[in-house]
Design a protein around this motif. Structure first.
Motif, PDB file in Angstrom:
ATOM      1  N   VAL A 133      27.359  -9.531 -38.333  1.00  0.00           N
ATOM      2  CA  VAL A 133      27.703  -9.750 -39.735  1.00  0.00           C
ATOM      3  C   VAL A 133      28.512 -11.027 -39.780  1.00  0.00           C
ATOM      4  CG1 VAL A 133      28.883  -8.794 -41.742  1.00  0.00           C
ATOM      5  CG2 VAL A 133      27.810  -7.269 -40.096  1.00  0.00           C
ATOM      6  N   SER A 134      27.959 -12.077 -40.409  1.00  0.00           N
ATOM      7  CA  SER A 134      28.667 -13.347 -40.385  1.00  0.00           C
ATOM      8  C   SER A 134      29.777 -13.364 -41.429  1.00  0.00           C
ATOM      9  CB  SER A 134      27.699 -14.507 -40.603  1.00  0.00           C
ATOM     10  OG  SER A 134      26.971 -14.290 -41.776  1.00  0.00           O
ATOM     11  N   ASP A 135      29.524 -12.778 -42.580  1.00  0.00           N
ATOM     12  CA  ASP A 135      30.537 -12.795 -43.630  1.00  0.00           C
ATOM     13  C   ASP A 135      31.135 -11.392 -43.778  1.00  0.00           C
ATOM     14  OD1 ASP A 135      32.091 -13.406 -45.741  1.00  0.00           O
ATOM     15  OD2 ASP A 135      30.468 -13.581 -47.203  1.00  0.00           O
ATOM     16  N   ARG A 136      30.438 -10.525 -44.485  1.00  0.00           N
ATOM     17  CA  ARG A 136      30.977  -9.202 -44.762  1.00  0.00           C
ATOM     18  C   ARG A 136      29.819  -8.229 -44.935  1.00  0.00           C
ATOM     19  NH1 ARG A 136      35.459  -8.690 -49.530  1.00  0.00           N
ATOM     20  NH2 ARG A 136      36.733  -7.113 -48.539  1.00  0.00           N
ATOM     21  N   LEU A 137      29.922  -7.038 -44.362  1.00  0.00           N
ATOM     22  CA  LEU A 137      28.914  -6.009 -44.621  1.00  0.00           C
ATOM     23  C   LEU A 137      29.107  -5.569 -46.072  1.00  0.00           C
ATOM     24  CD1 LEU A 137      26.733  -4.250 -43.155  1.00  0.00           C
ATOM     25  CD2 LEU A 137      28.536  -2.543 -42.825  1.00  0.00           C
ATOM     26  N   HIS A 138      28.058  -5.728 -46.871  1.00  0.00           N
ATOM     27  CA  HIS A 138      28.250  -5.445 -48.299  1.00  0.00           C
ATOM     28  C   HIS A 138      27.170  -4.512 -48.840  1.00  0.00           C
ATOM     29  CE1 HIS A 138      24.899  -8.147 -49.136  1.00  0.00           C
ATOM     30  NE2 HIS A 138      25.458  -9.033 -48.320  1.00  0.00           N
ATOM     31  N   GLY A 139      27.486  -3.906 -49.975  1.00  0.00           N
ATOM     32  CA  GLY A 139      26.543  -3.000 -50.623  1.00  0.00           C
ATOM     33  C   GLY A 139      25.325  -3.761 -51.138  1.00  0.00           C
ATOM     34  N   ALA A 140      24.242  -3.026 -51.379  1.00  0.00           N
ATOM     35  CA  ALA A 140      23.007  -3.653 -51.873  1.00  0.00           C
ATOM     36  C   ALA A 140      22.184  -2.601 -52.610  1.00  0.00           C
ATOM     37  CB  ALA A 140      22.208  -4.220 -50.696  1.00  0.00           C
ATOM     38  N   ASP A 141      21.264  -3.077 -53.440  1.00  0.00           N
ATOM     39  CA  ASP A 141      20.309  -2.160 -54.082  1.00  0.00           C
ATOM     40  C   ASP A 141      19.066  -2.136 -53.219  1.00  0.00           C
ATOM     41  OD1 ASP A 141      22.008  -1.634 -56.134  1.00  0.00           O
ATOM     42  OD2 ASP A 141      21.155  -3.154 -57.479  1.00  0.00           O
ATOM     43  N   THR A 169      26.297   0.664 -52.714  1.00  0.00           N
ATOM     44  CA  THR A 169      24.898   0.606 -52.274  1.00  0.00           C
ATOM     45  C   THR A 169      24.111   1.673 -53.021  1.00  0.00           C
ATOM     46  OG1 THR A 169      25.510  -0.146 -50.075  1.00  0.00           O
ATOM     47  CG2 THR A 169      23.338   0.867 -50.279  1.00  0.00           C
ATOM     48  N   THR A 170      22.936   1.296 -53.485  1.00  0.00           N
ATOM     49  CA  THR A 170      22.040   2.279 -54.103  1.00  0.00           C
ATOM     50  C   THR A 170      20.756   2.324 -53.285  1.00  0.00           C
ATOM     51  OG1 THR A 170      22.923   1.720 -56.261  1.00  0.00           O
ATOM     52  CG2 THR A 170      20.859   2.934 -56.247  1.00  0.00           C
ATOM     53  N   ILE A 171      20.365   3.519 -52.873  1.00  0.00           N
ATOM     54  CA  ILE A 171      19.091   3.678 -52.155  1.00  0.00           C
ATOM     55  C   ILE A 171      18.116   4.354 -53.109  1.00  0.00           C
ATOM     56  CG2 ILE A 171      17.952   4.492 -50.056  1.00  0.00           C
ATOM     57  CD1 ILE A 171      20.727   5.020 -48.848  1.00  0.00           C
ATOM     58  N   SER A 172      17.031   3.652 -53.451  1.00  0.00           N
ATOM     59  CA  SER A 172      15.991   4.252 -54.285  1.00  0.00           C
ATOM     60  C   SER A 172      14.834   4.685 -53.395  1.00  0.00           C
ATOM     61  CB  SER A 172      15.483   3.241 -55.320  1.00  0.00           C
ATOM     62  OG  SER A 172      16.567   2.789 -56.103  1.00  0.00           O
ATOM     63  N   ASN A 173      14.165   5.754 -53.784  1.00  0.00           N
ATOM     64  CA  ASN A 173      13.115   6.382 -52.961  1.00  0.00           C
ATOM     65  C   ASN A 173      13.691   6.823 -51.611  1.00  0.00           C
ATOM     66  OD1 ASN A 173      10.530   7.393 -52.580  1.00  0.00           O
ATOM     67  ND2 ASN A 173       9.794   5.537 -51.580  1.00  0.00           N
ATOM     68  N   ALA A 174      14.907   7.357 -51.674  1.00  0.00           N
ATOM     69  CA  ALA A 174      15.564   7.856 -50.458  1.00  0.00           C
ATOM     70  C   ALA A 174      14.885   9.135 -49.981  1.00  0.00           C
ATOM     71  CB  ALA A 174      17.032   8.153 -50.764  1.00  0.00           C
ATOM     72  N   ALA A 175      15.005   9.398 -48.674  1.00  0.00           N
ATOM     73  CA  ALA A 175      14.547  10.689 -48.143  1.00  0.00           C
ATOM     74  C   ALA A 175      15.429  11.789 -48.725  1.00  0.00           C
ATOM     75  CB  ALA A 175      14.630  10.679 -46.622  1.00  0.00           C
ATOM     76  N   THR A 200      17.586   9.124 -55.472  1.00  0.00           N
ATOM     77  CA  THR A 200      18.505   7.980 -55.569  1.00  0.00           C
ATOM     78  C   THR A 200      19.874   8.382 -55.035  1.00  0.00           C
ATOM     79  OG1 THR A 200      17.334   7.258 -57.550  1.00  0.00           O
ATOM     80  CG2 THR A 200      19.480   6.256 -57.144  1.00  0.00           C
ATOM     81  N   ILE A 201      20.317   7.652 -54.039  1.00  0.00           N
ATOM     82  CA  ILE A 201      21.629   7.939 -53.453  1.00  0.00           C
ATOM     83  C   ILE A 201      22.532   6.735 -53.716  1.00  0.00           C
ATOM     84  CG2 ILE A 201      22.887   8.461 -51.315  1.00  0.00           C
ATOM     85  CD1 ILE A 201      20.339   9.667 -50.186  1.00  0.00           C
ATOM     86  N   VAL A 202      23.732   7.013 -54.181  1.00  0.00           N
ATOM     87  CA  VAL A 202      24.691   5.937 -54.446  1.00  0.00           C
ATOM     88  C   VAL A 202      25.883   6.115 -53.501  1.00  0.00           C
ATOM     89  CG1 VAL A 202      26.173   4.857 -56.190  1.00  0.00           C
ATOM     90  CG2 VAL A 202      23.972   5.839 -56.869  1.00  0.00           C
ATOM     91  N   ILE A 203      26.234   5.039 -52.826  1.00  0.00           N
ATOM     92  CA  ILE A 203      27.337   5.090 -51.854  1.00  0.00           C
ATOM     93  C   ILE A 203      28.344   4.009 -52.217  1.00  0.00           C
ATOM     94  CG2 ILE A 203      27.933   4.980 -49.390  1.00  0.00           C
ATOM     95  CD1 ILE A 203      24.389   5.122 -49.760  1.00  0.00           C
TER      96      ILE A 203
END
Ligand code: UD1
Length: 417
Positions: free
Chosen positions: A148-156, A181-187, A213-216
């Motif tokens: 990780v060069s900058d920062r581990l960050h959330g994503a859609d 972070t939002t995971i769409s079509n999550a298991a 959909t999982i939101v973290i």
């Protein structure tokens, strides 16, 4: 190498408590890396895959010990941010450490998890998602170098298929990442919910697990936790198959009935009487099973691919024809040629297997080539007339704890030699 010798044809009876879930234990063990202290996990099955995970944690510098079915992991001090090929190759699921390690160290080196007996099992979805979260990944000579060069960050993140392992890796990394972070079509598997429960017990904010959909919300203040692993629904389905083929009456305890909803119709259609009360279930098998007709493996809540093999042994002795469609993995019919040695009538074409039930299987000497295939051979041997020998028991021991003892306690004649 161990061999099972099974004298088939015995009716089983009694009560069996279902072990903790392998597929829950592995990601939760990886997730303990986020906590930096002593986490306590109850109901952890003693399996070679679980031991492989504990060895990875020890290699990284953590301490891990077992007291019966309780595992205590202290991830307070860590000294290495790499996993060598010898450890990566012991277990296909070792890739589940990627998200946790990148969150803990910002730099990770590990080899690809290696070949798989279920055909190619790519990890592109894991890597794509982590790249979206700020991880630079280079893949060279079978090695993954991630930082990780900058920062581990959330994503859609939108998963093209609801991969269990990718969903878990993202959830673990996201729990310690900066932002949402939002995971769409999550298991949607119960093991995903169990992981979310563990992460939340550690102070994470995970919502929506069990849905698509999982939101973290990431947090930098995760702490160790105490957690009890859910029961293993695939072990339950395997023992239900064993009861069904032997015309038995068995009580199951320590199960979560809702986790079995996708397999129960198959047993009921086959003529099994199933009575669920509280956290227990009684299965009474008929004298002759009826073919369940059509079984298509699908992501949860569909019929689990992991139960396909043991249930095929059931279809092999049922009255009528059953068509299986394996939608999850190619090469997941390695048990078929071995089942045919018992006298089963099975034809495979691509992802379809057609099983014409026979009245009786006869004993055979067979070899397992994967975990669930091994379970199918045990189920077949339990109802086959005569003494069968099953080689490749090391596959079985990846997912079934003391299986010969469990079956013997129900009255089966199984010896591990
Ligand atoms: C997990 C389970 C395994 C079960 C499987 C499906 C664990 C430890 N293992 O495996 O027992 O059989 O779910 O329920 O929990 N795929 C890709 N790219 C990826 C990842 C997956 O194409 O990056 C494909 C796979 O090839 C497969 C499908 O997605 O065809 C589902 O795989 P996935 O859900 O990821 O299975 P695992 O997590 O490996």
């Amino acid at each position: 190498m161990s061999v099972y010798v099974i004298e088939g044809g015995r009716t089983l009876s009694g009560e069996v408590k279902i072990q903790g879930s392998k597929n829950s234990t592995l990601p939760i063990l990886a997730a303990t890396l986020l906590c930096g202290g002593e986490s306590v996990l109850f109901n952890c099955p003693r399996l070679s895959d679980v031991e492989a995970s504990l060895d990875i944690l020890r290699y990284i510098g953590c301490t891990a010990r077992r007291e019966g079915s309780t595992v205590i992991v202290d991830t307070g001090s860590v000294s290495r941010c790499e996993i060598p090929p010898t450890l990566m190759h012991r277990m296909r699921s070792s890739i589940i450490f990627l998200g946790a390690m990148i969150a803990r160290f910002d730099r990770v080196r590990m080899s690809f998890p290696g070949g798989c007996e279920l055909g190619p099992r790519p990890i592109d979805l894991h890597l794509d998602a982590l790249r979206e979260m700020g991880v630079e990944i280079s893949e060279e000579h079978g090695e993954l170098d991630c930082y990780v060069s900058d920062r581990l960050h959330g994503a859609d993140i939108v998963l093209p298929i609801p991969s269990v392992g990718a969903t878990e890796n993202i959830m673990i990394a996201a729990a310690a990442a900066h932002g949402v972070t939002t995971i769409s079509n999550a298991a949607r598997e119960p093991e995903i919910v169990d992981l979310a429960d563990f992460l939340n017990a550690c102070g994470a904010a995970v919502s929506g697990a069990g849905g698509s959909t999982i939101v973290i919300e990431g947090s930098s203040e995760l702490h160790p936790a105490t957690h009890s692993i859910i029961p293993d629904r695939i072990v339950a389905a395997t023992l239900m198959s064993a009861a069904a083929v032997t015309g038995s009456d068995i009580r199951f305890t320590g199960i979560i009935p809702s986790h079995l909803e996708s397999v129960l119709p198959v047993f009921r259609d086959s003529g099994c009487d199933i009575d669920i009360r509280g956290g227990g279930m009684r299965l009474i098998a008929p004298y002759r099973l009826t073919a369940p007709k059509l079984i298509r493996t699908m992501p949860y809540p569909g019929f689990p691919t992991d139960a396909q093999a043991p249930v095929m042994s059931m279809a092999a002795v049922a009255d009528g024809m059953t068509v299986f469609v394996e939608n999850m993995f190619i090469s997941r019919y390695s048990h078929v040629s071995e089942l045919c040695r018992f006298g089963a009538d099975i034809r495979v074409e691509g992802k379809v297997a057609v099983v014409d039930g026979v009245r009786r299987l006869l004993s055979a000497d067979v070899s397992a080539r994967d975990l669930r295939g091994a379970a199918a051979l045990v189920v077949a041997a339990l109802c086959a007339k005569g003494a069968s020998e099953i080689r490749g028991i090391e596959y079985l021991e990846r997912g079934y704890e003391d299986f010969e003892l469990v079956l013997s306690s129900l009255g089966a004649d199984v010896k591990k030699v």
